[in-house]
Scaffold this motif. Structure first.
Motif, PDB file in Angstrom:
ATOM      1  N   VAL A  95      10.401   8.041  -6.896  1.00 37.23           N
ATOM      2  CA  VAL A  95      11.198   9.063  -6.394  1.00 37.23           C
ATOM      3  C   VAL A  95      10.312  10.049  -5.706  1.00 37.23           C
ATOM      4  CG1 VAL A  95      12.974  10.783  -7.124  1.00 37.23           C
ATOM      5  CG2 VAL A  95      12.897   8.811  -8.350  1.00 37.23           C
ATOM      6  N   PRO A  96      10.699  10.423  -4.532  1.00 36.14           N
ATOM      7  CA  PRO A  96       9.954  11.469  -3.822  1.00 36.14           C
ATOM      8  C   PRO A  96       9.452  12.626  -4.641  1.00 36.14           C
ATOM      9  CG  PRO A  96      11.368  10.511  -2.204  1.00 36.14           C
ATOM     10  CD  PRO A  96      11.645  10.029  -3.686  1.00 36.14           C
ATOM     11  N   ASN A  97       8.005  12.993  -4.824  1.00 33.77           N
ATOM     12  CA  ASN A  97       7.664  14.023  -5.326  1.00 33.77           C
ATOM     13  C   ASN A  97       7.843  14.258  -6.837  1.00 33.77           C
ATOM     14  OD1 ASN A  97       6.864  14.642  -2.674  1.00 33.77           O
ATOM     15  ND2 ASN A  97       8.593  16.258  -2.459  1.00 33.77           N
ATOM     16  N   LYS A  98       8.716  13.560  -7.421  1.00 37.69           N
ATOM     17  CA  LYS A  98       9.133  13.710  -8.790  1.00 37.69           C
ATOM     18  C   LYS A  98       8.075  12.987  -9.599  1.00 37.69           C
ATOM     19  CE  LYS A  98      12.425  13.580 -11.940  1.00 37.69           C
ATOM     20  NZ  LYS A  98      12.688  14.592 -12.739  1.00 37.69           N
ATOM     21  N   GLY A  99       7.249  13.978 -10.366  1.00 37.29           N
ATOM     22  CA  GLY A  99       6.142  13.231 -11.035  1.00 37.29           C
ATOM     23  C   GLY A  99       4.975  12.868 -10.380  1.00 37.29           C
ATOM     24  N   SER A 100       4.936  13.440  -9.196  1.00 33.06           N
ATOM     25  CA  SER A 100       3.668  12.964  -8.287  1.00 33.06           C
ATOM     26  C   SER A 100       2.403  13.195  -8.824  1.00 33.06           C
ATOM     27  CB  SER A 100       4.045  13.562  -7.011  1.00 33.06           C
ATOM     28  OG  SER A 100       2.842  13.352  -6.135  1.00 33.06           O
ATOM     29  N   THR A 101       1.669  12.445  -8.690  1.00 33.51           N
ATOM     30  CA  THR A 101      -0.055  12.940  -9.128  1.00 33.51           C
ATOM     31  C   THR A 101      -0.651  13.649  -7.834  1.00 33.51           C
ATOM     32  OG1 THR A 101      -0.496  10.582  -8.345  1.00 33.51           O
ATOM     33  CG2 THR A 101       0.087  10.994 -10.777  1.00 33.51           C
ATOM     34  N   VAL A 102       0.075  13.716  -6.625  1.00 29.41           N
ATOM     35  CA  VAL A 102      -0.704  14.077  -5.335  1.00 29.41           C
ATOM     36  C   VAL A 102      -0.188  15.453  -4.938  1.00 29.41           C
ATOM     37  CG1 VAL A 102      -1.220  13.666  -3.096  1.00 29.41           C
ATOM     38  CG2 VAL A 102      -0.724  11.764  -4.692  1.00 29.41           C
ATOM     39  N   VAL A 103      -1.135  16.465  -4.801  1.00 29.14           N
ATOM     40  CA  VAL A 103      -1.118  17.818  -4.593  1.00 29.14           C
ATOM     41  C   VAL A 103      -1.454  18.005  -3.007  1.00 29.14           C
ATOM     42  CG1 VAL A 103      -1.398  20.315  -4.668  1.00 29.14           C
ATOM     43  CG2 VAL A 103      -1.038  18.764  -6.751  1.00 29.14           C
ATOM     44  N   LEU A 104      -0.723  18.790  -1.945  1.00 30.48           N
ATOM     45  CA  LEU A 104      -0.979  18.895  -0.660  1.00 30.48           C
ATOM     46  C   LEU A 104      -1.304  20.560  -0.661  1.00 30.48           C
ATOM     47  CD1 LEU A 104      -1.305  18.676   2.434  1.00 30.48           C
ATOM     48  CD2 LEU A 104       1.092  18.697   2.523  1.00 30.48           C
ATOM     49  N   LEU A 105      -2.512  20.819  -0.129  1.00 30.55           N
ATOM     50  CA  LEU A 105      -3.072  22.089  -0.123  1.00 30.55           C
ATOM     51  C   LEU A 105      -3.039  22.460   1.455  1.00 30.55           C
ATOM     52  CD1 LEU A 105      -5.669  22.177  -2.432  1.00 30.55           C
ATOM     53  CD2 LEU A 105      -3.596  23.143  -2.936  1.00 30.55           C
ATOM     54  N   ARG A 106      -2.100  23.389   1.780  1.00 33.79           N
ATOM     55  CA  ARG A 106      -2.035  23.867   3.287  1.00 33.79           C
ATOM     56  C   ARG A 106      -2.598  25.272   3.480  1.00 33.79           C
ATOM     57  NH1 ARG A 106       3.357  20.567   4.975  1.00 33.79           N
ATOM     58  NH2 ARG A 106       2.283  19.946   7.016  1.00 33.79           N
TER      59      ARG A 106
END
Length: 121
Positions: free
Chosen positions: A20-31
């Motif tokens: 499921v998109p973003n739910k429990g994701s292991t990836v962080v995007l830093l902007r």
């Protein structure tokens, strides 16, 4: 009303098709952490060290994306963790934090998009 359905199967992506998109994701995007001219050989290690306090960092990816007609470049820093709890903690701590005079925007990033190398979401 039909019952809720689980999203599709693996589709050749090692079982990632059910994410499921973003739910429990292991990836962080830093902007907005650094400008294009500030990317150097030490940045990846600095990010890995900084984010390592939240958990095991699997990968740091620095992606420079051209911004359409303006010709500008946005630097996106992706940090992949082993554990989704570490990613959530990093996102919470890093979001709206000041770094080098810039306010960082941190969000969880869709794992499937990251693993198929779609960095433009």
């Amino acid at each position: 009303v039909p019952p809720p359905q689980k999203s599709g199967g693996g589709g050749g992506l090692g079982g990632l098709g059910g994410l499921v998109p973003n739910k429990g994701s292991t990836v962080v995007l830093l902007r907005n952490m650094v400008a294009a001219g500030q990317v150097d050989d030490e940045l990846e290690a600095e990010i890995s060290d900084e984010c390592g306090r939240f958990g095991v960092v699997k990968q740091v990816l620095i992606y420079q994306e051209k911004q359409g007609a303006t010709g500008g470049v946005e630097v996106k820093i992706f940090v992949a963790f082993v554990d989704p709890c570490a990613a959530a903690a990093a996102q919470k701590s890093m979001d709206q934090r000041w770094f080098g005079g810039r306010m960082v925007h941190a969000s969880l990033y869709d794992e499937l998009q990251f693993f198929v190398q779609n960095y433009s979401q």
